[in-house]
Write a protein that holds these residues in place. Structure first.
Motif, PDB file in Angstrom:
ATOM      1  N   HIS A 130     -19.301  -3.171   1.453  1.00 62.32           N
ATOM      2  CA  HIS A 130     -19.592  -4.273   0.543  1.00 62.32           C
ATOM      3  C   HIS A 130     -18.368  -5.108   0.214  1.00 62.32           C
ATOM      4  CE1 HIS A 130     -21.515  -6.634  -2.505  1.00 62.32           C
ATOM      5  NE2 HIS A 130     -20.664  -6.240  -3.418  1.00 62.32           N
ATOM      6  N   ALA A 131     -17.264  -4.446  -0.115  1.00 61.00           N
ATOM      7  CA  ALA A 131     -16.127  -5.180  -0.672  1.00 61.00           C
ATOM      8  C   ALA A 131     -14.853  -5.033   0.155  1.00 61.00           C
ATOM      9  CB  ALA A 131     -15.876  -4.713  -2.111  1.00 61.00           C
ATOM     10  N   GLY A 132     -14.320  -3.834   0.247  1.00 52.42           N
ATOM     11  CA  GLY A 132     -13.066  -3.633   0.973  1.00 52.42           C
ATOM     12  C   GLY A 132     -12.569  -2.217   0.781  1.00 52.42           C
ATOM     13  N   PHE A 133     -11.325  -1.983   1.121  1.00 53.47           N
ATOM     14  CA  PHE A 133     -10.698  -0.688   0.891  1.00 53.47           C
ATOM     15  C   PHE A 133      -9.195  -0.914   0.762  1.00 53.47           C
ATOM     16  CE2 PHE A 133     -10.960  -1.332   5.448  1.00 53.47           C
ATOM     17  CZ  PHE A 133      -9.747  -0.903   5.947  1.00 53.47           C
ATOM     18  N   THR A 134      -8.537  -0.004   0.089  1.00 51.66           N
ATOM     19  CA  THR A 134      -7.104  -0.155  -0.172  1.00 51.66           C
ATOM     20  C   THR A 134      -6.248   0.836   0.610  1.00 51.66           C
ATOM     21  OG1 THR A 134      -7.231   1.324  -2.084  1.00 51.66           O
ATOM     22  CG2 THR A 134      -7.541  -1.033  -2.497  1.00 51.66           C
ATOM     23  N   ASN A 135      -6.842   1.950   1.023  1.00 51.79           N
ATOM     24  CA  ASN A 135      -6.079   2.975   1.723  1.00 51.79           C
ATOM     25  C   ASN A 135      -5.740   2.527   3.144  1.00 51.79           C
ATOM     26  OD1 ASN A 135      -5.535   5.536   3.278  1.00 51.79           O
ATOM     27  ND2 ASN A 135      -5.862   6.398   1.237  1.00 51.79           N
ATOM     28  N   MET A 136      -4.483   2.625   3.525  1.00 53.33           N
ATOM     29  CA  MET A 136      -4.047   2.168   4.842  1.00 53.33           C
ATOM     30  C   MET A 136      -4.603   3.000   5.988  1.00 53.33           C
ATOM     31  SD  MET A 136      -0.123   0.965   4.400  1.00 53.33           S
ATOM     32  CE  MET A 136       0.487   0.485   2.795  1.00 53.33           C
ATOM     33  N   HIS A 137      -5.233   4.133   5.667  1.00 56.68           N
ATOM     34  CA  HIS A 137      -5.821   4.979   6.706  1.00 56.68           C
ATOM     35  C   HIS A 137      -7.325   4.799   6.809  1.00 56.68           C
ATOM     36  CE1 HIS A 137      -1.962   6.958   7.275  1.00 56.68           C
ATOM     37  NE2 HIS A 137      -1.898   7.118   5.966  1.00 56.68           N
ATOM     38  N   CYS A 148     -14.665   0.872  -2.350  1.00 56.36           N
ATOM     39  CA  CYS A 148     -15.422   0.296  -1.235  1.00 56.36           C
ATOM     40  C   CYS A 148     -16.397  -0.781  -1.699  1.00 56.36           C
ATOM     41  CB  CYS A 148     -16.193   1.389  -0.498  1.00 56.36           C
ATOM     42  SG  CYS A 148     -15.141   2.548   0.404  1.00 56.36           S
ATOM     43  N   TYR A 149     -16.801  -0.720  -2.969  1.00 52.85           N
ATOM     44  CA  TYR A 149     -17.729  -1.747  -3.451  1.00 52.85           C
ATOM     45  C   TYR A 149     -17.174  -2.575  -4.614  1.00 52.85           C
ATOM     46  CZ  TYR A 149     -19.221   2.490  -6.061  1.00 52.85           C
ATOM     47  OH  TYR A 149     -19.279   3.662  -6.794  1.00 52.85           O
ATOM     48  N   TRP A 150     -15.875  -2.447  -4.882  1.00 57.61           N
ATOM     49  CA  TRP A 150     -15.243  -3.298  -5.901  1.00 57.61           C
ATOM     50  C   TRP A 150     -14.015  -4.052  -5.395  1.00 57.61           C
ATOM     51  CZ3 TRP A 150     -17.000  -5.087 -10.340  1.00 57.61           C
ATOM     52  CH2 TRP A 150     -18.008  -4.390 -11.022  1.00 57.61           C
ATOM     53  N   ASP A 151     -13.333  -3.555  -4.391  1.00 57.80           N
ATOM     54  CA  ASP A 151     -12.056  -4.130  -3.949  1.00 57.80           C
ATOM     55  C   ASP A 151     -12.194  -5.566  -3.445  1.00 57.80           C
ATOM     56  OD1 ASP A 151      -9.191  -3.925  -2.905  1.00 57.80           O
ATOM     57  OD2 ASP A 151     -10.308  -4.382  -1.079  1.00 57.80           O
ATOM     58  N   ARG A 152     -11.244  -6.408  -3.823  1.00 57.54           N
ATOM     59  CA  ARG A 152     -11.186  -7.764  -3.269  1.00 57.54           C
ATOM     60  C   ARG A 152      -9.888  -8.008  -2.501  1.00 57.54           C
ATOM     61  NH1 ARG A 152     -15.593 -10.487  -5.528  1.00 57.54           N
ATOM     62  NH2 ARG A 152     -16.056  -9.912  -7.686  1.00 57.54           N
ATOM     63  N   THR A 153      -8.983  -7.035  -2.499  1.00 55.00           N
ATOM     64  CA  THR A 153      -7.673  -7.267  -1.881  1.00 55.00           C
ATOM     65  C   THR A 153      -7.750  -7.359  -0.362  1.00 55.00           C
ATOM     66  OG1 THR A 153      -7.107  -4.900  -1.742  1.00 55.00           O
ATOM     67  CG2 THR A 153      -6.545  -6.052  -3.792  1.00 55.00           C
ATOM     68  N   LEU A 154      -8.712  -6.675   0.248  1.00 58.31           N
ATOM     69  CA  LEU A 154      -8.833  -6.764   1.711  1.00 58.31           C
ATOM     70  C   LEU A 154      -9.137  -8.200   2.122  1.00 58.31           C
ATOM     71  CD1 LEU A 154      -9.018  -4.880   4.343  1.00 58.31           C
ATOM     72  CD2 LEU A 154     -11.469  -5.297   4.140  1.00 58.31           C
ATOM     73  N   TRP A 155     -10.095  -8.832   1.448  1.00 61.69           N
ATOM     74  CA  TRP A 155     -10.468 -10.204   1.754  1.00 61.69           C
ATOM     75  C   TRP A 155      -9.329 -11.156   1.420  1.00 61.69           C
ATOM     76  CZ3 TRP A 155     -12.917 -13.158   4.732  1.00 61.69           C
ATOM     77  CH2 TRP A 155     -13.314 -14.454   4.404  1.00 61.69           C
ATOM     78  N   GLU A 156      -8.674 -10.962   0.289  1.00 61.13           N
ATOM     79  CA  GLU A 156      -7.549 -11.819  -0.087  1.00 61.13           C
ATOM     80  C   GLU A 156      -6.417 -11.700   0.923  1.00 61.13           C
ATOM     81  OE1 GLU A 156      -6.787 -10.343  -3.980  1.00 61.13           O
ATOM     82  OE2 GLU A 156      -8.177 -11.735  -4.966  1.00 61.13           O
ATOM     83  N   THR A 157      -6.183 -10.493   1.408  1.00 64.00           N
ATOM     84  CA  THR A 157      -5.140 -10.278   2.415  1.00 64.00           C
ATOM     85  C   THR A 157      -5.472 -11.010   3.705  1.00 64.00           C
ATOM     86  OG1 THR A 157      -4.562  -8.122   1.491  1.00 64.00           O
ATOM     87  CG2 THR A 157      -3.940  -8.518   3.787  1.00 64.00           C
ATOM     88  N   HIS A 198     -17.822 -16.605   6.910  1.00 65.06           N
ATOM     89  CA  HIS A 198     -16.492 -17.084   7.280  1.00 65.06           C
ATOM     90  C   HIS A 198     -15.609 -15.912   7.718  1.00 65.06           C
ATOM     91  CE1 HIS A 198     -13.059 -19.756   7.357  1.00 65.06           C
ATOM     92  NE2 HIS A 198     -12.390 -18.910   6.590  1.00 65.06           N
ATOM     93  N   GLN A 199     -14.859 -16.149   8.800  1.00 63.93           N
ATOM     94  CA  GLN A 199     -13.971 -15.117   9.321  1.00 63.93           C
ATOM     95  C   GLN A 199     -12.524 -15.452   9.019  1.00 63.93           C
ATOM     96  OE1 GLN A 199     -14.671 -13.955  13.367  1.00 63.93           O
ATOM     97  NE2 GLN A 199     -12.826 -12.690  13.507  1.00 63.93           N
ATOM     98  N   ALA A 200     -11.793 -14.454   8.515  1.00 59.06           N
ATOM     99  CA  ALA A 200     -10.352 -14.549   8.324  1.00 59.06           C
ATOM    100  C   ALA A 200      -9.751 -13.301   8.947  1.00 59.06           C
ATOM    101  CB  ALA A 200      -9.997 -14.629   6.845  1.00 59.06           C
ATOM    102  N   ALA A 201      -8.823 -13.473   9.891  1.00 56.85           N
ATOM    103  CA  ALA A 201      -8.332 -12.361  10.709  1.00 56.85           C
ATOM    104  C   ALA A 201      -9.558 -11.706  11.354  1.00 56.85           C
ATOM    105  CB  ALA A 201      -7.507 -11.388   9.871  1.00 56.85           C
TER     106      ALA A 201
END
Length: 243
Positions: A130-137, A148-157, A198-201
């Motif tokens: 749904h949203a993103g993830f923060t763990n580099m693994h 997984c359902y609250w993060d916005r940093t993946l999209w911002e990155t 929309h696609q980014a990276a």
């Protein structure tokens, strides 16, 4: 891949919009539908969306990803506890829609919320969440599943990344190297003045603002063909939604 595989953006109670796009794509039982979460909170059909999805999967291959609004509604159904922020962001319309359901139907919905997935990985290379993830693994190593359902940093990155930066560069985000493609919702692309997914990276955002003034969208991941409803607020003309 010969099978058609669709990623479907945030519905937010817009059942009529969902029915529109499934009809436009001429969905068959051979197609796989991957719903990216946020089925509720917005338009008046929130509970009916969930009922529709429960019936749909009886004859249709489906994957249901958990969204932050789905988690909020699930918790409310269990505890009956409410908070003002949730009420102001679509919760009130969801409460009204659930008043129309029987206790048996509500229990069926609770079971549906409980079996939603936080993420889904296709062929070990395409991630849906749904949203993103923060763990580099990866999302499977998140310390807190709710990311997984609250993060916005993946999209911002992904949005802020220099498109000319090579993947082998020391600055290239490690999270974006883990998967060939990542499909998300959660943050409407209408915020960056886009009307279609929309696609980014390698991150493809399918939330086109159906909860607000936008359309409901889905994308076929092999061909990248996009199917969209009418602007959802025009379908539910007498309602405010989350506008």
């Amino acid at each position: 891949m010969s099978q058609r595989i669709f990623a479907i953006g945030d519905i937010h109670g817009g059942l009529k919009a969902l029915q529109q796009i499934l009809k436009k794509a001429a969905i068959t039982p051979n197609d796989l539908l991957i719903f990216l979460g946020d089925y509720v909170d917005g338009w008046s059909d929130s509970a009916h969306v969930v009922s529709y999805l429960i019936e749909l999967e009886k004859n249709q291959p489906c994957v249901f990803i958990r969204g932050n609004h789905d988690d909020l509604v699930h918790q409310w159904l269990i505890t009956q506890e409410m908070n003002n922020q949730w009420l102001q962001h679509g919760g009130e319309s969801t409460i009204k829609s659930y008043a129309e359901l029987s206790e048996k139907e509500i229990n069926t919905h609770i079971a549906f919320y409980e079996r939603m997935k936080n993420y889904y990985i296709l062929n070990e290379e395409i991630l849906f969440l749904h949203a993103g993830f923060t763990n580099m693994h990866g999302p499977y190593n998140e310390y807190e599943a709710y990311m997984c359902y609250w993060d916005r940093t993946l999209w911002e990155t992904a949005l802020s990344l220099d498109p000319n930066l090579p993947q082998d560069h020391i600055y290239y985000p490690k999270r974006l190297k883990l998967f060939k493609e990542i499909y998300i919702g959660h943050t409407p692309v209408t915020r960056i003045n886009k009307e279609k997914p929309h696609q980014a990276a390698n991150v493809i955002n399918v939330d086109t603002g159906a909860a607000f003034k936008g359309k409901l969208s889905m994308i076929e991941i092999n061909t990248k063909e996009v199917y969209q409803s009418e602007p959802v607020y025009q379908i539910y003309k007498d309602e405010k939604g989350r506008n």
